[in-house]
Design a protein around this motif. Structure first.
Motif, PDB file in Angstrom:
ATOM      1  N   GLY A 123       0.812  -1.207   0.000  1.00 27.31           N
ATOM      2  CA  GLY A 123       0.000   0.000   0.000  1.00 27.31           C
ATOM      3  C   GLY A 123       0.844   1.255   0.000  1.00 27.31           C
ATOM      4  N   THR A 176      -4.160  -4.722  -5.519  1.00 27.11           N
ATOM      5  CA  THR A 176      -5.578  -4.448  -5.326  1.00 27.11           C
ATOM      6  C   THR A 176      -5.828  -2.961  -5.516  1.00 27.11           C
ATOM      7  OG1 THR A 176      -5.419  -3.994  -2.952  1.00 27.11           O
ATOM      8  CG2 THR A 176      -5.687  -6.306  -3.626  1.00 27.11           C
ATOM      9  N   SER A 177      -7.079  -2.598  -5.688  1.00 26.74           N
ATOM     10  CA  SER A 177      -7.415  -1.180  -5.872  1.00 26.74           C
ATOM     11  C   SER A 177      -7.048  -0.373  -4.637  1.00 26.74           C
ATOM     12  CB  SER A 177      -8.905  -1.035  -6.198  1.00 26.74           C
ATOM     13  OG  SER A 177      -9.187  -1.609  -7.464  1.00 26.74           O
ATOM     14  N   TRP A 178      -7.226  -0.954  -3.462  1.00 23.01           N
ATOM     15  CA  TRP A 178      -6.831  -0.269  -2.223  1.00 23.01           C
ATOM     16  C   TRP A 178      -5.331  -0.013  -2.218  1.00 23.01           C
ATOM     17  CZ3 TRP A 178      -3.451  -1.158   1.743  1.00 23.01           C
ATOM     18  CH2 TRP A 178      -3.620  -0.400   2.917  1.00 23.01           C
ATOM     19  N   GLN A 179      -4.550  -0.992  -2.624  1.00 27.99           N
ATOM     20  CA  GLN A 179      -3.093  -0.836  -2.644  1.00 27.99           C
ATOM     21  C   GLN A 179      -2.673   0.232  -3.638  1.00 27.99           C
ATOM     22  OE1 GLN A 179      -2.179  -4.915  -3.489  1.00 27.99           O
ATOM     23  NE2 GLN A 179      -1.985  -5.495  -1.335  1.00 27.99           N
ATOM     24  N   VAL A 181      -4.505   2.872  -4.674  1.00 20.70           N
ATOM     25  CA  VAL A 181      -4.900   4.193  -4.167  1.00 20.70           C
ATOM     26  C   VAL A 181      -3.953   4.647  -3.067  1.00 20.70           C
ATOM     27  CG1 VAL A 181      -6.677   5.448  -2.879  1.00 20.70           C
ATOM     28  CG2 VAL A 181      -7.305   4.046  -4.861  1.00 20.70           C
ATOM     29  N   HIS A 182      -3.663   3.773  -2.122  1.00 21.01           N
ATOM     30  CA  HIS A 182      -2.802   4.171  -1.007  1.00 21.01           C
ATOM     31  C   HIS A 182      -1.364   4.407  -1.469  1.00 21.01           C
ATOM     32  CE1 HIS A 182      -5.235   3.862   2.760  1.00 21.01           C
ATOM     33  NE2 HIS A 182      -6.090   3.411   1.855  1.00 21.01           N
ATOM     34  N   ASP A 196     -13.290   7.622  -3.284  1.00 21.09           N
ATOM     35  CA  ASP A 196     -13.736   6.227  -3.237  1.00 21.09           C
ATOM     36  C   ASP A 196     -12.693   5.311  -3.867  1.00 21.09           C
ATOM     37  OD1 ASP A 196     -16.407   6.787  -2.151  1.00 21.09           O
ATOM     38  OD2 ASP A 196     -16.772   7.715  -4.120  1.00 21.09           O
ATOM     39  N   ILE A 197     -12.553   4.127  -3.296  1.00 23.94           N
ATOM     40  CA  ILE A 197     -11.680   3.111  -3.874  1.00 23.94           C
ATOM     41  C   ILE A 197     -12.342   2.578  -5.153  1.00 23.94           C
ATOM     42  CG2 ILE A 197     -10.531   0.896  -3.517  1.00 23.94           C
ATOM     43  CD1 ILE A 197      -9.474   3.059  -1.701  1.00 23.94           C
ATOM     44  N   GLU A 200     -12.761  -3.203  -7.703  1.00 25.50           N
ATOM     45  CA  GLU A 200     -11.656  -4.152  -7.777  1.00 25.50           C
ATOM     46  C   GLU A 200     -11.542  -4.729  -9.179  1.00 25.50           C
ATOM     47  OE1 GLU A 200      -8.672  -4.725  -6.426  1.00 25.50           O
ATOM     48  OE2 GLU A 200      -9.639  -5.216  -4.516  1.00 25.50           O
ATOM     49  N   LEU A 220      -6.351   7.632 -11.946  1.00 26.58           N
ATOM     50  CA  LEU A 220      -7.212   6.475 -11.714  1.00 26.58           C
ATOM     51  C   LEU A 220      -8.288   6.358 -12.792  1.00 26.58           C
ATOM     52  CD1 LEU A 220      -7.611   6.785  -7.837  1.00 26.58           C
ATOM     53  CD2 LEU A 220      -6.386   4.972  -9.053  1.00 26.58           C
ATOM     54  N   ARG A 298      -6.628  -5.202   1.566  1.00 26.54           N
ATOM     55  CA  ARG A 298      -5.925  -4.073   2.189  1.00 26.54           C
ATOM     56  C   ARG A 298      -4.579  -4.543   2.730  1.00 26.54           C
ATOM     57  NH1 ARG A 298      -9.471   0.295   3.788  1.00 26.54           N
ATOM     58  NH2 ARG A 298     -11.510  -0.028   2.798  1.00 26.54           N
TER      59      ARG A 298
END
Length: 385
Positions: A123, A176-179, A181-182, A196-197, A200, A220, A298
């Motif tokens: 992340g 992942t999408s969370w990774q 974004v972070h 928003d994330i 996926e 994104l 996450r």
């Protein structure tokens, strides 16, 4: 008397003409003669720069001998409005005519420094700062760091001084999408909040050059548009007999393939295993889906799976559920999506790590158990060393 005055006037005019010719010759030499640079250098034309500003900064940088002569030459060539903002490499000995061509050419910029930011599954990411020697063209890495470890002085000083720098963003397959974004949020050279994330699986992995101040939301959005296009193109060319019926299912299967192997040549075989299992009504039984159910995408698990987790009921636990999980478990690249809809033709229904970074494939449980035993022996040997 008048003859004397006329003679003096003619003499004065001749002197003026000789001086003008000498000045013209000097200016011509300044314009076409070898420039003062003893080694190549990098120069930035900033957006909105005037000819006077550029000429003065070129003189300050030692790229030309006279800002005034440069301006005269540019105006004589009717090129005053042709300056193009960007970063340029000016070679050693470049004359004013060459410098003019360089700063009016436009095109890709040349930078002395490059900051390459590689996103990781934690992340966050790793930034690699490199410098290119303009004299030799050799590139040397001068710093490498993760932001949470602190920013080294080499990079901090360049940023503080506003030194032009090329930024390259590498978002690998399988995050992942969370990774994603972070990782983008951690980058100091990007701007903008992400509310928003993203969904996926719907971010196309990419390697892209960006400007400092690029907007995270726009990046994104571009990745989402790219993934939509890839998915549509690949789905159009799918095999007819695959056990998946929608592009969304193809994306789910592709994400599992992406997480199961990092060896490009294996994607088709891994895809064949899961295709054969789906066709035979077998559960997929793949650890990455269980891990996704534990972490929700996450960060990383950071340890082995527990038996309770392998038996635990989550929507993504393919040891428990039949068929595909409800969503992708990562963002796959084009190659994994293509493998999902055009798998190799094999009878394999099992695979396990083989100790080389790849996998051993099997058609029977007996063969698979033998492969597992070999892998366990390799693990034991490694733990003892």
């Amino acid at each position: 008397m008048w003859k004397h005055i006329a003679a003096n006037g003619i003499s004065f005019l001749i002197v003026i003409l000789i001086a003008a010719a000498a000045a013209l010759g000097w200016g011509q030499h300044q314009w076409t003669g070898e420039g003062p640079l003893t080694s190549a250098t990098f120069f930035e034309v900033e957006r909105g720069d005037s000819l006077r500003r550029v000429s003065e900064r070129l003189e300050e940088a030692g790229a030309i001998r006279s800002a005034e002569v440069f301006r005269i030459g540019v105006r004589a060539a009717d090129r005053s409005g042709d300056l193009r903002f960007g970063n340029y490499e000016i070679p050693a000995g470049a004359n004013m005519a060459t410098v003019l061509e360089i700063v009016t050419a436009g095109g890709p910029s040349s930078f002395r420094y490059r900051a390459t930011y590689v996103l990781r599954n934690s992340g966050t990411g790793e930034l690699r700062l490199s410098e290119r020697d303009p004299a030799t063209g050799e590139v040397e890495e001068i710093a490498r760091f993760a932001y949470e470890e602190g920013v080294p002085v080499e990079y901090a000083n360049l940023v503080e001084e506003g030194v032009p720098m090329q930024y390259r963003l590498i978002i690998p397959e399988g995050l992942t999408s969370w990774q994603v974004v972070h990782g983008l949020m951690a980058a100091d050279f990007l701007e903008g909040e992400v509310q928003d994330i993203p969904q996926e699986g719907m971010l196309a992995p990419t390697t892209i050059d960006v400007n400092r101040g690029a907007d995270r939301g726009e990046l994104l959005a571009d990745m989402q548009a790219a993934q939509e296009q890839i998915l549509a193109e690949v789905w159009e060319n799918r095999a007819e007999d695959i056990p998946i019926s929608t592009p969304e299912e193809a994306l789910i299967l592709a994400s599992i393939i992406e997480k199961e192997t990092s060896v490009p040549e294996e994607r088709g075989r891994v895809a064949s295993v899961f295709t054969n299992r789906l066709n035979q009504g077998m559960r997929l039984q793949t650890d990455p889906t269980v891990i996704y159910g534990v972490t929700n995408g996450r960060g990383i698990l950071g340890r082995g799976l527990r038996q309770s987790e392998l038996r635990g009921e989550t929507p993504w636990n393919t040891y428990v559920i039949d068929g595909l999980p409800p969503t992708p478990i990562a963002n796959p690249g084009r190659a994994a999506i293509e493998a999902a809809v055009n798998p190799d033709s094999t009878d394999f229904v099992f695979f396990v790590a083989d100790g080389t970074g790849g996998h051993a494939f099997a058609t029977t449980l007996e063969e698979h158990n033998a492969n597992v035993a070999r892998w366990r022996a390799i693990e034991a040997e490694r733990s003892n060393n």
